[in-house]
Scaffold this motif. Structure first.
Motif, PDB file in Angstrom:
ATOM      1  N   ASP A   6       0.837  -1.200   0.000  1.00 17.68           N
ATOM      2  CA  ASP A   6       0.000   0.000   0.000  1.00 17.68           C
ATOM      3  C   ASP A   6       0.872   1.250   0.000  1.00 17.68           C
ATOM      4  OD1 ASP A   6      -1.836   2.019   0.365  1.00 17.68           O
ATOM      5  OD2 ASP A   6      -2.673   1.221   2.218  1.00 17.68           O
ATOM      6  N   ALA A   7       0.802   2.005  -1.076  1.00 18.70           N
ATOM      7  CA  ALA A   7       1.622   3.208  -1.239  1.00 18.70           C
ATOM      8  C   ALA A   7       1.250   4.307  -0.249  1.00 18.70           C
ATOM      9  CB  ALA A   7       1.474   3.737  -2.658  1.00 18.70           C
ATOM     10  N   ASP A   8       0.030   4.281   0.273  1.00 14.97           N
ATOM     11  CA  ASP A   8      -0.441   5.352   1.157  1.00 14.97           C
ATOM     12  C   ASP A   8      -0.212   5.064   2.636  1.00 14.97           C
ATOM     13  OD1 ASP A   8      -1.345   6.798  -1.054  1.00 14.97           O
ATOM     14  OD2 ASP A   8      -3.257   5.732  -1.038  1.00 14.97           O
ATOM     15  N   CYS A   9       0.423   3.965   2.956  1.00 14.52           N
ATOM     16  CA  CYS A   9       0.614   3.539   4.340  1.00 14.52           C
ATOM     17  C   CYS A   9       2.076   3.698   4.737  1.00 14.52           C
ATOM     18  CB  CYS A   9       0.155   2.084   4.480  1.00 14.52           C
ATOM     19  SG  CYS A   9       0.602   1.310   6.039  1.00 14.52           S
ATOM     20  N   GLY A  10       2.340   4.553   5.723  1.00 15.36           N
ATOM     21  CA  GLY A  10       3.710   4.756   6.181  1.00 15.36           C
ATOM     22  C   GLY A  10       4.350   3.486   6.712  1.00 15.36           C
ATOM     23  N   PHE A  11       3.599   2.733   7.497  1.00 23.16           N
ATOM     24  CA  PHE A  11       4.113   1.464   8.024  1.00 23.16           C
ATOM     25  C   PHE A  11       4.449   0.513   6.879  1.00 23.16           C
ATOM     26  CE2 PHE A  11       3.202  -2.950   9.168  1.00 23.16           C
ATOM     27  CZ  PHE A  11       4.199  -3.151  10.102  1.00 23.16           C
ATOM     28  N   CYS A  12       3.567   0.454   5.882  1.00 26.81           N
ATOM     29  CA  CYS A  12       3.774  -0.452   4.744  1.00 26.81           C
ATOM     30  C   CYS A  12       5.016  -0.064   3.955  1.00 26.81           C
ATOM     31  CB  CYS A  12       2.554  -0.448   3.832  1.00 26.81           C
ATOM     32  SG  CYS A  12       1.026  -0.934   4.667  1.00 26.81           S
ATOM     33  N   ARG A  13       5.228   1.248   3.760  1.00 24.04           N
ATOM     34  CA  ARG A  13       6.427   1.705   3.038  1.00 24.04           C
ATOM     35  C   ARG A  13       7.692   1.303   3.786  1.00 24.04           C
ATOM     36  NH1 ARG A  13       3.223   6.338   2.403  1.00 24.04           N
ATOM     37  NH2 ARG A  13       4.394   7.381   4.035  1.00 24.04           N
ATOM     38  N   VAL A  84      -2.705 -12.092  12.901  1.00 21.75           N
ATOM     39  CA  VAL A  84      -1.727 -11.032  13.160  1.00 21.75           C
ATOM     40  C   VAL A  84      -1.729 -10.036  12.006  1.00 21.75           C
ATOM     41  CG1 VAL A  84       0.745 -10.526  13.400  1.00 21.75           C
ATOM     42  CG2 VAL A  84      -0.272 -12.451  14.654  1.00 21.75           C
ATOM     43  N   TYR A  85      -1.713 -10.547  10.785  1.00 22.45           N
ATOM     44  CA  TYR A  85      -1.701  -9.669   9.613  1.00 22.45           C
ATOM     45  C   TYR A  85      -2.953  -8.779   9.584  1.00 22.45           C
ATOM     46  CZ  TYR A  85      -1.239  -7.981   4.870  1.00 22.45           C
ATOM     47  OH  TYR A  85      -1.122  -7.164   3.786  1.00 22.45           O
ATOM     48  N   ARG A  86      -4.121  -9.382   9.826  1.00 24.60           N
ATOM     49  CA  ARG A  86      -5.370  -8.596   9.811  1.00 24.60           C
ATOM     50  C   ARG A  86      -5.370  -7.531  10.900  1.00 24.60           C
ATOM     51  NH1 ARG A  86      -7.753 -13.608   9.294  1.00 24.60           N
ATOM     52  NH2 ARG A  86      -8.619 -13.422  11.380  1.00 24.60           N
ATOM     53  N   TRP A  87      -4.845  -7.868  12.088  1.00 25.57           N
ATOM     54  CA  TRP A  87      -4.805  -6.878  13.167  1.00 25.57           C
ATOM     55  C   TRP A  87      -3.900  -5.714  12.786  1.00 25.57           C
ATOM     56  CZ3 TRP A  87      -1.360  -4.378  16.231  1.00 25.57           C
ATOM     57  CH2 TRP A  87      -1.895  -3.637  17.278  1.00 25.57           C
ATOM     58  N   VAL A  88      -2.713  -6.010  12.268  1.00 27.87           N
ATOM     59  CA  VAL A  88      -1.790  -4.945  11.854  1.00 27.87           C
ATOM     60  C   VAL A  88      -2.421  -4.113  10.745  1.00 27.87           C
ATOM     61  CG1 VAL A  88       0.433  -4.452  10.748  1.00 27.87           C
ATOM     62  CG2 VAL A  88       0.303  -6.124  12.603  1.00 27.87           C
ATOM     63  N   PRO A  93      -2.376   2.900  11.335  1.00 27.60           N
ATOM     64  CA  PRO A  93      -1.958   4.184  11.909  1.00 27.60           C
ATOM     65  C   PRO A  93      -1.354   4.031  13.321  1.00 27.60           C
ATOM     66  CG  PRO A  93      -4.103   4.400  10.867  1.00 27.60           C
ATOM     67  CD  PRO A  93      -3.774   2.930  10.903  1.00 27.60           C
ATOM     68  N   LEU A  94      -1.967   3.191  14.135  1.00 24.06           N
ATOM     69  CA  LEU A  94      -1.453   2.946  15.482  1.00 24.06           C
ATOM     70  C   LEU A  94      -0.088   2.282  15.424  1.00 24.06           C
ATOM     71  CD1 LEU A  94      -1.739   2.744  18.575  1.00 24.06           C
ATOM     72  CD2 LEU A  94      -2.918   0.567  18.207  1.00 24.06           C
ATOM     73  N   VAL A  95       0.051   1.266  14.608  1.00 23.29           N
ATOM     74  CA  VAL A  95       1.327   0.559  14.493  1.00 23.29           C
ATOM     75  C   VAL A  95       2.401   1.515  13.980  1.00 23.29           C
ATOM     76  CG1 VAL A  95       2.532  -1.333  13.315  1.00 23.29           C
ATOM     77  CG2 VAL A  95       0.219  -1.685  14.194  1.00 23.29           C
ATOM     78  N   SER A  96       2.060   2.367  13.032  1.00 22.85           N
ATOM     79  CA  SER A  96       3.033   3.347  12.511  1.00 22.85           C
ATOM     80  C   SER A  96       3.499   4.275  13.607  1.00 22.85           C
ATOM     81  CB  SER A  96       2.410   4.169  11.375  1.00 22.85           C
ATOM     82  OG  SER A  96       2.196   3.365  10.248  1.00 22.85           O
ATOM     83  N   ARG A  97       2.553   4.770  14.424  1.00 25.99           N
ATOM     84  CA  ARG A  97       2.938   5.674  15.524  1.00 25.99           C
ATOM     85  C   ARG A  97       3.809   4.944  16.553  1.00 25.99           C
ATOM     86  NH1 ARG A  97      -2.326   7.198  15.045  1.00 25.99           N
ATOM     87  NH2 ARG A  97      -2.943   6.185  16.976  1.00 25.99           N
ATOM     88  N   LEU A  98       3.450   3.723  16.891  1.00 24.06           N
ATOM     89  CA  LEU A  98       4.210   2.960  17.885  1.00 24.06           C
ATOM     90  C   LEU A  98       5.625   2.655  17.421  1.00 24.06           C
ATOM     91  CD1 LEU A  98       1.517   0.421  19.126  1.00 24.06           C
ATOM     92  CD2 LEU A  98       2.405   2.407  20.354  1.00 24.06           C
ATOM     93  N   LEU A  99       5.794   2.425  16.126  1.00 30.06           N
ATOM     94  CA  LEU A  99       7.113   2.094  15.586  1.00 30.06           C
ATOM     95  C   LEU A  99       7.901   3.310  15.120  1.00 30.06           C
ATOM     96  CD1 LEU A  99       6.247  -1.143  13.604  1.00 30.06           C
ATOM     97  CD2 LEU A  99       7.284  -0.943  15.869  1.00 30.06           C
ATOM     98  N   GLY A 100       7.286   4.483  15.214  1.00 32.22           N
ATOM     99  CA  GLY A 100       7.978   5.708  14.835  1.00 32.22           C
ATOM    100  C   GLY A 100       7.947   5.933  13.372  1.00 32.22           C
TER     101      GLY A 100
END
Length: 100
Positions: A6-13, A84-88, A93-100
């Protein structure tokens, strides 16, 4: 072999950049995906956690990377990894914030 994320997801990038370092034999490409990462190879498409596993197994340079891919593809654990994949995916957005 191409892994689409997903190009629009910071965590995914960020995760895709890490995947590219771990699995240098695959191409990584952004798309406007909403539900699943996709790994496309001659064997067909894999989605979600199975896409990550196939990319690591097929594109991994180090033995531990290929082994991690096989663990993600181990059918008896599909329910666990899928959950796990579905939860992430639902909490990106939460995972991105938690991981910086």
């Amino acid at each position: 072999m191409t892994f689409f994320f997903d190009a629009d997801c910071g965590f995914c990038r960020r995760a895709a950049r890490r995947l590219q370092r771990c699995a240098p034999l695959i191409d990584v490409a952004p798309l406007p995906l909403r539900h699943h990462a996709v790994f496309r190879s001659a064997g067909g498409d894999e989605l979600g956690h199975r896409a990550i596993g196939a990319a690591l197994r097929d594109g991994g340079g180090a033995g531990w990377v290929r082994l991690a891919g096989r663990v993600l593809l181990f059918r008896p654990l599909d329910r666990v990894w899928s959950g796990v994949y579905r939860w992430v995916a639902a909490n990106r957005p939460l995972v991105s914030r938690l991981l910086g």
